[in-house]
Design a protein around this motif. Structure first.
Motif, PDB file in Angstrom:
ATOM      1  N   LYS A  72      10.735  24.647   8.709  1.00 25.11           N
ATOM      2  CA  LYS A  72      10.169  25.571   7.704  1.00 25.11           C
ATOM      3  C   LYS A  72       9.750  24.675   6.388  1.00 25.11           C
ATOM      4  CE  LYS A  72      11.693  29.566   5.036  1.00 25.11           C
ATOM      5  NZ  LYS A  72      12.809  30.615   4.858  1.00 25.11           N
ATOM      6  N   TYR A  73      10.626  23.728   5.985  1.00 22.09           N
ATOM      7  CA  TYR A  73      10.288  23.043   4.796  1.00 22.09           C
ATOM      8  C   TYR A  73       8.818  22.073   4.873  1.00 22.09           C
ATOM      9  CZ  TYR A  73      10.519  19.554   0.996  1.00 22.09           C
ATOM     10  OH  TYR A  73      10.368  18.650  -0.078  1.00 22.09           O
ATOM     11  N   ILE A  74       8.839  21.377   5.949  1.00 24.20           N
ATOM     12  CA  ILE A  74       7.929  20.359   6.659  1.00 24.20           C
ATOM     13  C   ILE A  74       6.744  21.425   6.431  1.00 24.20           C
ATOM     14  CG2 ILE A  74       7.099  18.592   7.892  1.00 24.20           C
ATOM     15  CD1 ILE A  74       9.102  17.830   6.264  1.00 24.20           C
ATOM     16  N   MET A  75       6.566  22.156   7.350  1.00 20.87           N
ATOM     17  CA  MET A  75       5.186  22.807   7.893  1.00 20.87           C
ATOM     18  C   MET A  75       4.846  23.777   6.661  1.00 20.87           C
ATOM     19  SD  MET A  75       5.043  21.235  10.435  1.00 20.87           S
ATOM     20  CE  MET A  75       3.254  21.756  10.407  1.00 20.87           C
ATOM     21  N   THR A  76       5.485  24.308   5.903  1.00 19.54           N
ATOM     22  CA  THR A  76       5.164  24.931   4.518  1.00 19.54           C
ATOM     23  C   THR A  76       4.338  24.002   3.909  1.00 19.54           C
ATOM     24  OG1 THR A  76       7.025  26.664   5.009  1.00 19.54           O
ATOM     25  CG2 THR A  76       5.857  26.443   2.786  1.00 19.54           C
ATOM     26  N   ARG A  77       4.749  22.906   3.615  1.00 21.87           N
ATOM     27  CA  ARG A  77       4.223  22.052   2.780  1.00 21.87           C
ATOM     28  C   ARG A  77       2.810  21.313   3.468  1.00 21.87           C
ATOM     29  NH1 ARG A  77       7.091  20.176  -1.672  1.00 21.87           N
ATOM     30  NH2 ARG A  77       5.852  18.258  -1.653  1.00 21.87           N
ATOM     31  N   GLN A  78       2.862  21.281   4.765  1.00 18.26           N
ATOM     32  CA  GLN A  78       1.702  20.622   5.352  1.00 18.26           C
ATOM     33  C   GLN A  78       0.733  21.702   5.917  1.00 18.26           C
ATOM     34  OE1 GLN A  78       1.176  17.321   6.279  1.00 18.26           O
ATOM     35  NE2 GLN A  78       2.657  17.093   4.560  1.00 18.26           N
ATOM     36  N   TYR A  79       0.901  23.023   5.839  1.00 17.30           N
ATOM     37  CA  TYR A  79       0.075  23.950   6.645  1.00 17.30           C
ATOM     38  C   TYR A  79      -1.183  23.751   6.061  1.00 17.30           C
ATOM     39  CZ  TYR A  79      -1.607  28.673   7.532  1.00 17.30           C
ATOM     40  OH  TYR A  79      -2.033  29.849   8.175  1.00 17.30           O
ATOM     41  N   LYS A  80      -1.604  23.560   4.841  1.00 17.52           N
ATOM     42  CA  LYS A  80      -3.035  23.741   4.499  1.00 17.52           C
ATOM     43  C   LYS A  80      -3.929  22.552   5.076  1.00 17.52           C
ATOM     44  CE  LYS A  80      -1.725  21.948  -0.037  1.00 17.52           C
ATOM     45  NZ  LYS A  80      -1.589  22.303  -1.244  1.00 17.52           N
ATOM     46  N   TYR A  81      -3.093  21.442   5.364  1.00 20.31           N
ATOM     47  CA  TYR A  81      -3.760  20.392   5.945  1.00 20.31           C
ATOM     48  C   TYR A  81      -4.063  20.156   7.479  1.00 20.31           C
ATOM     49  CZ  TYR A  81      -2.395  18.692   1.369  1.00 20.31           C
ATOM     50  OH  TYR A  81      -2.466  18.676  -0.135  1.00 20.31           O
ATOM     51  N   VAL A  82      -3.047  20.911   8.342  1.00 19.07           N
ATOM     52  CA  VAL A  82      -2.842  21.143   9.670  1.00 19.07           C
ATOM     53  C   VAL A  82      -3.433  21.968  10.309  1.00 19.07           C
ATOM     54  CG1 VAL A  82      -1.265  18.959   9.604  1.00 19.07           C
ATOM     55  CG2 VAL A  82      -0.511  21.174   9.690  1.00 19.07           C
ATOM     56  N   PHE A  83      -3.352  23.319   9.548  1.00 21.86           N
ATOM     57  CA  PHE A  83      -3.768  24.484  10.415  1.00 21.86           C
ATOM     58  C   PHE A  83      -5.398  24.606  10.197  1.00 21.86           C
ATOM     59  CE2 PHE A  83      -4.857  29.104  10.503  1.00 21.86           C
ATOM     60  CZ  PHE A  83      -4.161  29.466  11.449  1.00 21.86           C
ATOM     61  N   CYS A  84      -5.877  24.815  11.567  1.00 24.47           N
ATOM     62  CA  CYS A  84      -7.336  24.909  11.577  1.00 24.47           C
ATOM     63  C   CYS A  84      -8.216  23.834  10.840  1.00 24.47           C
ATOM     64  CB  CYS A  84      -7.806  26.193  11.272  1.00 24.47           C
ATOM     65  SG  CYS A  84      -9.459  26.600  11.826  1.00 24.47           S
ATOM     66  N   PRO A  85      -7.978  22.550  11.090  1.00 21.78           N
ATOM     67  CA  PRO A  85      -8.659  21.397  10.440  1.00 21.78           C
ATOM     68  C   PRO A  85     -10.063  21.764  10.651  1.00 21.78           C
ATOM     69  CG  PRO A  85      -7.251  20.493  12.038  1.00 21.78           C
ATOM     70  CD  PRO A  85      -6.938  21.932  12.183  1.00 21.78           C
ATOM     71  N   GLU A  86     -10.823  21.094   9.800  1.00 22.79           N
ATOM     72  CA  GLU A  86     -12.212  20.718   9.990  1.00 22.79           C
ATOM     73  C   GLU A  86     -12.741  19.959  11.108  1.00 22.79           C
ATOM     74  OE1 GLU A  86     -13.913  19.754   6.257  1.00 22.79           O
ATOM     75  OE2 GLU A  86     -13.491  21.716   5.569  1.00 22.79           O
ATOM     76  N   THR A  87     -11.917  18.902  11.504  1.00 28.36           N
ATOM     77  CA  THR A  87     -12.081  17.925  12.423  1.00 28.36           C
ATOM     78  C   THR A  87     -12.094  18.437  13.966  1.00 28.36           C
ATOM     79  OG1 THR A  87      -9.503  17.262  12.365  1.00 28.36           O
ATOM     80  CG2 THR A  87     -11.256  16.202  11.081  1.00 28.36           C
ATOM     81  N   THR A  88     -11.517  19.780  14.056  1.00 23.05           N
ATOM     82  CA  THR A  88     -11.365  20.378  15.402  1.00 23.05           C
ATOM     83  C   THR A  88     -12.413  21.480  15.489  1.00 23.05           C
ATOM     84  OG1 THR A  88      -9.665  21.878  14.500  1.00 23.05           O
ATOM     85  CG2 THR A  88      -9.045  19.846  15.461  1.00 23.05           C
ATOM     86  N   ASP A  89     -12.400  22.203  16.878  1.00 17.52           N
ATOM     87  CA  ASP A  89     -13.196  23.114  16.964  1.00 17.52           C
ATOM     88  C   ASP A  89     -12.581  24.484  16.927  1.00 17.52           C
ATOM     89  OD1 ASP A  89     -12.046  22.453  19.267  1.00 17.52           O
ATOM     90  OD2 ASP A  89     -13.637  22.664  20.572  1.00 17.52           O
ATOM     91  N   ASP A  90     -11.229  24.633  16.643  1.00 23.12           N
ATOM     92  CA  ASP A  90     -10.464  25.669  16.477  1.00 23.12           C
ATOM     93  C   ASP A  90     -11.110  26.998  15.975  1.00 23.12           C
ATOM     94  OD1 ASP A  90      -8.523  24.267  17.614  1.00 23.12           O
ATOM     95  OD2 ASP A  90      -7.209  23.993  15.516  1.00 23.12           O
TER      96      ASP A  90
END
Length: 500
Positions: free
Chosen positions: A222-240
């Motif tokens: 919860k702590y780690i992914m809340t802080r990393q969410y904006k960097y790893v959710f649907c990143p521009e480098t993917t076709d998500d």
């Protein structure tokens, strides 16, 4: 160890005639043992004592600082709320106040979560927080602040293992901040390795019970992914994002699919079942608003439980897996959750693997993935339709027939009956509109053909009988009109008088 190797090298140097001052190798604390240069000249025992004292002092200072800053922030917020109605700030003052508030929050977070025993590092962090930099535009949100405080409160209950957890999380976040250029798959591997390492340290080194390890891993995620969410959710480098748009477009095209086509054992005519369906749709849509993979899985689990309850109420018996999957497909088609593929990929990449591989969360998540795959490959055979009807439904030329209102049972509410009547009326109006458009196009074609025919006939007549235009002749004057031009007409006859 490195110290033993160095000691042997010094002994060899002494044999070669090189003088070595033995006092330089003793522990700085004066305990009589040899010190290690890697431990700043202390022996292992003294180093652990000094490190433990400095660590405890630093943690205590951080807690006092965090509590003081929290009190100051609450007092400032209360004072601003009390004077908000009496004062009106200009736009520039509002922007200045907003910037100061954000800067204060960044400073608070950095002071609170940075474990540093060196004063220079703390000053550098404070200066970094005060200095304008691009990181100000990526500040932690209110939710991030709340999760961070909850995480600190949680690790305090674990004492020494909690301190180790905090240290590992801090090291991981610092490491990930320098790995933004890595692909999302590599970042996912780093996160999965981190989960495994923390769990192993708690079990092997600190001998933490399995149930407490699982709870600790949930808080770490919860702590780690809340802080990393904006960097790893649907990143521009993917076709998500591209996949999200494709799935949404596909679901919109399948809006005509009925529960009967999917063999869904759910009757929305029952009020309780209808409420369960609405709650299931709400839960699957709410998944996109969560940041933690575990919270997203919880939304899927709640949605699935509502589906099971709807099936149970409809059939008056417990639901089976064969009933659950078609109903889940229907819920996804009816709800059309936003960024569905991005959420699935995010959970797959950064969720704690033990949660995905075991338990009901993993089971329901697997069914959701199957439902999305089924929707992407849905064809006429899957719905027991002919290819012609399937193509007509997909293109919007027609829609499946709705249930006639006369066939409803007396228990059905008036709203459902009125809705079906309105749908029937709309269907009839649509058919009439299609006929009108068809007749209008036919009339337009007839008018064009008639105009072309008349034009051709006129041209043929003009060609066959050409028109000759003669010069205009002079108009003749009337006999009894005035002799304007003096044409020398004879004088008028005069009456003659004869004598008898």
């Amino acid at each position: 160890s490195s110290f033993s190797r160095r000691r042997k090298m010094n002994l060899k140097s002494e044999r070669r005639g090189i003088h070595v001052d033995q006092s330089e190798l003793l522990c700085k604390k004066g305990c009589g043992y040899y010190g290690n240069p890697a431990w700043q000249g202390f022996c292992s025992k003294c180093w652990r004592e000094e490190y433990h004292k400095a660590r405890q002092k630093q943690i205590q200072e951080d807690w006092e600082l965090a509590e003081r800053l929290q009190r100051e922030e609450e007092e400032a917020y209360a004072s601003s709320q009390s004077t908000q109605g009496a004062q009106s700030l200009t736009f520039s003052k509002f922007e200045e106040k907003k910037t100061n508030e954000k800067t204060r929050k960044v400073t608070t977070v950095k002071k609170f979560f940075t474990a540093s025993s060196r004063a220079g590092a703390k000053k550098a962090e404070i200066q970094e927080a005060k200095a304008p930099s691009p990181s100000i535009h990526r500040q932690a949100s209110i939710e991030t602040d709340r999760v961070s405080k909850e995480f600190i409160e949680f690790i305090r209950t674990y004492q020494k293992p909690g301190q180790d957890i905090y240290k590992q999380c801090k090291l991981f976040l610092d490491t990930m901040s320098h790995k933004r250029d890595l692909s999302i798959e590599e970042q996912s591997e780093c996160a999965q390795d981190f989960y495994q390492n923390v769990a192993d340290r708690l079990q092997t080194r600190w001998k933490v019970p399995p149930e407490k390890v699982e709870k600790a891993m949930d808080e770490v995620e919860k702590y780690i992914m809340t802080r990393q969410y904006k960097y790893v959710f649907c990143p521009e480098t993917t076709d998500d994002e591209k996949k999200d748009l494709a799935v949404q477009k596909r679901i919109r095209a399948l809006h005509w699919v009925t529960p009967q086509m999917l063999c869904v054992p759910v009757s929305e005519e029952i009020p309780e079942v209808s409420d369960m369906v609405v709650k299931a749709i709400t839960d699957i849509i709410e998944m996109d608003s969560k940041r933690v993979p575990r919270d997203k899985l919880a939304c899927i689990t709640k949605c699935s439980k509502h589906i099971f309850n709807a099936i149970k109420i409809t059939k008056n018996e417990p639901a089976s897996a064969d009933d659950f999957l078609p109903t889940l497909i229907y819920i996804v088609l009816k709800g059309n959750p936003p960024r569905l593929q991005s959420n699935i990929q995010y959970i797959t990449r950064f969720c704690n693997p033990s949660r995905l591989m075991t338990g009901e969360d993993g089971y329901y998540f697997t069914n959701l993935c199957c439902a999305v795959a089924f929707i992407e490959k849905l064809d006429a055979q899957s719905l027991n339709l002919s290819q012609e009807d399937f193509d007509r439904f997909m293109t919007g030329q027609t829609s499946p027939k709705k249930q006639e209102s006369d066939t409803f049972s007396p228990d059905v509410c008036l709203g459902v009956k009125q809705m079906c009547k309105s749908l029937d009326l709309l269907s009839q109006l649509n058919e009439r509109q299609e006929r009108i458009v068809s007749e209008a196009k036919k009339l337009e074609k007839d008018l064009i053909d008639w105009t072309d025919g008349i034009t051709k006939e006129v041209e043929d007549i003009v060609e066959k009988y050409p028109l000759e235009i003669k010069p205009k002749s002079q108009a003749l004057a009337a006999i009894d009109s005035e002799n304007v031009e003096n044409d020398k007409l004879p004088p008028p006859l005069q009456p003659q008088v004869y004598a008898g």
